[in-house]
Design an enzyme around this catalytic site. Structure first.
Site, PDB file in Angstrom:
ATOM      1  N   TRP A   1       0.826  -1.226   0.000  1.00  0.00           N
ATOM      2  CA  TRP A   1       0.000   0.000   0.000  1.00  0.00           C
ATOM      3  C   TRP A   1       0.846   1.255   0.000  1.00  0.00           C
ATOM      4  O   TRP A   1       0.459   2.264  -0.584  1.00  0.00           O
ATOM      5  CB  TRP A   1      -1.104  -0.032   1.041  1.00  0.00           C
ATOM      6  CG  TRP A   1      -0.848   0.110   2.499  1.00  0.00           C
ATOM      7  CD1 TRP A   1       0.233  -0.323   3.189  1.00  0.00           C
ATOM      8  CD2 TRP A   1      -1.753   0.710   3.462  1.00  0.00           C
ATOM      9  NE1 TRP A   1       0.061  -0.051   4.526  1.00  0.00           N
ATOM     10  CE2 TRP A   1      -1.142   0.586   4.722  1.00  0.00           C
ATOM     11  CE3 TRP A   1      -2.990   1.312   3.396  1.00  0.00           C
ATOM     12  CZ2 TRP A   1      -1.743   1.059   5.896  1.00  0.00           C
ATOM     13  CZ3 TRP A   1      -3.584   1.777   4.550  1.00  0.00           C
ATOM     14  CH2 TRP A   1      -2.971   1.653   5.784  1.00  0.00           C
ATOM     15  N   ASP A   2       2.055   1.179   0.579  1.00  0.00           N
ATOM     16  CA  ASP A   2       2.975   2.326   0.481  1.00  0.00           C
ATOM     17  C   ASP A   2       3.182   2.696  -0.980  1.00  0.00           C
ATOM     18  O   ASP A   2       3.180   3.868  -1.378  1.00  0.00           O
ATOM     19  CB  ASP A   2       4.356   1.982   1.052  1.00  0.00           C
ATOM     20  CG  ASP A   2       4.341   1.689   2.534  1.00  0.00           C
ATOM     21  OD1 ASP A   2       3.741   0.679   2.926  1.00  0.00           O
ATOM     22  OD2 ASP A   2       4.936   2.478   3.301  1.00  0.00           O
TER      23      ASP A   2
ATOM     24  N   GLY B   1      -1.904  -3.253   7.921  1.00  0.00           N
ATOM     25  CA  GLY B   1      -1.112  -2.044   7.752  1.00  0.00           C
ATOM     26  C   GLY B   1      -1.054  -1.232   9.044  1.00  0.00           C
ATOM     27  O   GLY B   1      -0.349  -0.246   9.127  1.00  0.00           O
TER      28      GLY B   1
ATOM     29  N   ASP C   1       0.083  -2.209  12.165  1.00  0.00           N
ATOM     30  CA  ASP C   1       0.747  -3.376  12.736  1.00  0.00           C
ATOM     31  C   ASP C   1       0.503  -3.613  14.225  1.00  0.00           C
ATOM     32  O   ASP C   1       0.253  -4.721  14.648  1.00  0.00           O
ATOM     33  CB  ASP C   1       2.260  -3.265  12.523  1.00  0.00           C
ATOM     34  CG  ASP C   1       2.628  -3.210  11.050  1.00  0.00           C
ATOM     35  OD1 ASP C   1       1.742  -2.964  10.210  1.00  0.00           O
ATOM     36  OD2 ASP C   1       3.808  -3.416  10.735  1.00  0.00           O
TER      37      ASP C   1
ATOM     38  N   TYR D   1       3.750   2.869  18.193  1.00  0.00           N
ATOM     39  CA  TYR D   1       3.261   2.426  16.912  1.00  0.00           C
ATOM     40  C   TYR D   1       1.770   2.081  16.877  1.00  0.00           C
ATOM     41  O   TYR D   1       1.319   1.138  17.513  1.00  0.00           O
ATOM     42  CB  TYR D   1       4.084   1.189  16.566  1.00  0.00           C
ATOM     43  CG  TYR D   1       4.499   1.111  15.134  1.00  0.00           C
ATOM     44  CD1 TYR D   1       5.019   2.222  14.495  1.00  0.00           C
ATOM     45  CD2 TYR D   1       4.372  -0.079  14.426  1.00  0.00           C
ATOM     46  CE1 TYR D   1       5.396   2.148  13.173  1.00  0.00           C
ATOM     47  CE2 TYR D   1       4.754  -0.157  13.107  1.00  0.00           C
ATOM     48  CZ  TYR D   1       5.255   0.958  12.489  1.00  0.00           C
ATOM     49  OH  TYR D   1       5.627   0.882  11.181  1.00  0.00           O
TER      50      TYR D   1
ATOM     51  N   GLU E   1       7.589   9.075   9.222  1.00  0.00           N
ATOM     52  CA  GLU E   1       6.621   7.982   9.085  1.00  0.00           C
ATOM     53  C   GLU E   1       5.318   8.322   9.826  1.00  0.00           C
ATOM     54  O   GLU E   1       4.230   8.088   9.323  1.00  0.00           O
ATOM     55  CB  GLU E   1       7.250   6.711   9.664  1.00  0.00           C
ATOM     56  CG  GLU E   1       6.430   5.455   9.504  1.00  0.00           C
ATOM     57  CD  GLU E   1       7.166   4.227  10.033  1.00  0.00           C
ATOM     58  OE1 GLU E   1       8.277   4.367  10.587  1.00  0.00           O
ATOM     59  OE2 GLU E   1       6.611   3.116   9.883  1.00  0.00           O
TER      60      GLU E   1
HETATM   61  C1  GLC Z   1       4.779  -0.680   8.845  1.00  0.00           C
HETATM   62  C2  GLC Z   1       3.366  -0.108   8.763  1.00  0.00           C
HETATM   63  C3  GLC Z   1       2.737  -0.532   7.459  1.00  0.00           C
HETATM   64  C4  GLC Z   1       3.627  -0.088   6.313  1.00  0.00           C
HETATM   65  C5  GLC Z   1       5.088  -0.505   6.497  1.00  0.00           C
HETATM   66  C6  GLC Z   1       6.018   0.166   5.508  1.00  0.00           C
HETATM   67  O1  GLC Z   1       4.819  -2.053   8.803  1.00  0.00           O
HETATM   68  O2  GLC Z   1       2.595  -0.489   9.852  1.00  0.00           O
HETATM   69  O3  GLC Z   1       1.457   0.002   7.309  1.00  0.00           O
HETATM   70  O4  GLC Z   1       3.146  -0.559   5.109  1.00  0.00           O
HETATM   71  O5  GLC Z   1       5.530  -0.150   7.780  1.00  0.00           O
HETATM   72  O6  GLC Z   1       5.891   1.556   5.593  1.00  0.00           O
END
Ligand code: GLC
Length: 418
Positions: A38-39, A160, A162, A340, A384
């Site tokens: 998704w990034d 996403g 986490d 987080y 981030e």
């Molecule tokens: C972490 C985030 C996730 C993202 C990844 C890379 O795992 O929780 O949403 O895709 O980092 O940025």
């Protein structure tokens, strides 16, 4: 003012160019050295503000790693894996390049439709080719992960989000039976206080071991040690199906199947409603609600779902913090502004929330959130994530999706094509 914001625009572009590896981008160098599902789609959206061709390539690179079953993996390990944990050997999922064995929120259809809408003549053939792959991915979700219309995840990393509080109960039910010998890499890049704790990491690896042992088969997802229905996944897939439906109509494809998915997911949204008055995660082992009003709960408008109580919540939450939207409601005792997904603000999540608010006519709140995010990023940079209390930047620096969201949605010159 103009020159200031122009230079911030340039910084955002520099970040995306610095994280560009030719045919894919990394979320940030060091901490996340590969392509994340998704990034990558947020990044494509950002790159499209100056290079539509490269933006399409980003999406195509991601979809090229689609599995035969339709699943699009959460990480594509393109190159040099030695320094990352858990790397391809731990996942044991195979692939050329190798991939992880789980997926991530399907924002791709929505972002690709935005690329397409920005220049239809340029993108038509690519969108038509992408359409079939996106439909196969959505079908995979509906056939293997829909539980009473809600989308189940088998690992917190699929959401996403986490380390969200949503997963605590299901995480506690994961029995760690193996001793895992490993050296984490994340804590050598960022402060351990901001990352998941060790016991959680052992559970994450137990879930990976289950998938690997069963060859990552769709059937094994049913017996996964962790299964939670995530409102973020349900809302994002519902929105993605609506975008796919619009494309199907335009390309004169059959719409029946997609309409069916939308009806099922709309039913699922109702099952995410915690009678305490908000959209919530459901722990599937016992059907209980997680008790987490999060920045995924407020994706309802993004999914085309109206809800007055959620509007009220969002207003109260924004009144409670300097920078919204916190990943957990500050009124929740589990709120931690810098840990987080238990409090911090993610700019890309704000963009989805804001797009939804605008779409549904709540432009007062949409504008408020956009201006608040503009203020946050222009004052505190492109990290981030950030503290909702005072904007302290945290996690990785020079982050792709944060920069992308400035160029597409949050910045004063934003042009995201929605
Ligand atoms: C972490 C985030 C996730 C993202 C990844 C890379 O795992 O929780 O949403 O895709 O980092 O940025």
């Amino acid at each position: 003012m103009t020159s200031d914001t122009t230079s911030i625009d340039q910084q955002a572009k520099d970040i995306l160019q610095g994280n560009d590896r030719g045919t894919f981008t990394v979320p940030t160098h060091g901490l996340y050295p590969f392509q994340w599902n998704w990034d990558s789609m947020f990044t494509a959206w950002g790159i499209a503000t100056w290079d539509l061709e490269r933006a399409w390539v980003e999406a195509e690179t991601l979809l090229a790693s689609q599995w035969d079953c339709g699943m699009v993996p959460h990480i594509i390990f393109h190159e040099g894996t030695a320094d990352y944990f858990p790397g391809p050997d731990v996942w044991g999922a195979g692939g050329t390049p190798p991939t992880s064995g789980i997926t991530q929120p399907p924002v791709a259809a929505t972002m690709m439709r935005s690329l397409y809408n920005q220049d239809k003549a340029f993108g038509r053939a690519r969108m038509e080719a992408g359409f079939d792959k996106l439909a196969a991915w959505h079908r995979w979700f509906m056939e293997t992960r829909a539980e009473n219309g809600m989308i189940a995840i088998i690992h917190p990393w699929e959401s996403g989000r986490d380390n969200a509080l949503d997963w605590d109960k299901a995480m506690a039910g994961v029995e760690v039976t193996e001793m895992f010998e490993y050296k984490r890499r994340d804590t050598s890049h960022v402060d351990a206080d901001m990352r998941p704790k060790q016991g959680e990491y052992d559970r994450y690896l137990t879930m990976v071991a289950h998938g690997r042992k069963h060859g990552w088969s769709d059937e094994s997802a049913k017996t996964a040690p962790f299964r939670v229905a995530d409102p973020g996944m349900t809302f994002i897939l519902l929105r993605a199906c609506r975008d796919l439906l619009a494309l199907a109509e335009e390309f004169a494809r059959d719409t029946t199947e997609i309409e069916g998915w939308i009806t099922i997911l709309e039913g699922g949204v109702r099952n995410h409603w915690n009678p305490e008055g908000f959209y919530d995660s459901v722990t599937l082992s016992d059907g209980s609600f997680a008790g987490a009003l999060s920045n995924a709960s407020v994706l309802c408008w993004y999914a085309g779902i109206e809800n007055a109580q959620m509007l009220d919540h969002l207003r109260k939450i924004l009144d409670n913090v300097t920078y919204g939207v916190p990943s957990l409601d500050p009124r929740n005792p589990g709120f931690e502004p810098l840990r987080y997904w238990r409090g911090p603000v993610w700019a890309m999540q704000n963009a989805l929330i804001g797009i939804g608010l605008d779409d549904m006519g709540h432009t007062d709140l949409g504008t408020r959130l956009r201006e608040n995010t503009r203020d946050l990023l222009s004052t505190h940079g492109f990290n981030e994530y950030f503290s909702p209390v005072d904007g302290t930047p945290a996690g990785g620096a020079t982050f792709s999706w944060t920069a992308a969201v400035w160029l597409t949605w949050a910045g004063p010159n934003a042009k995201g094509g929605f």
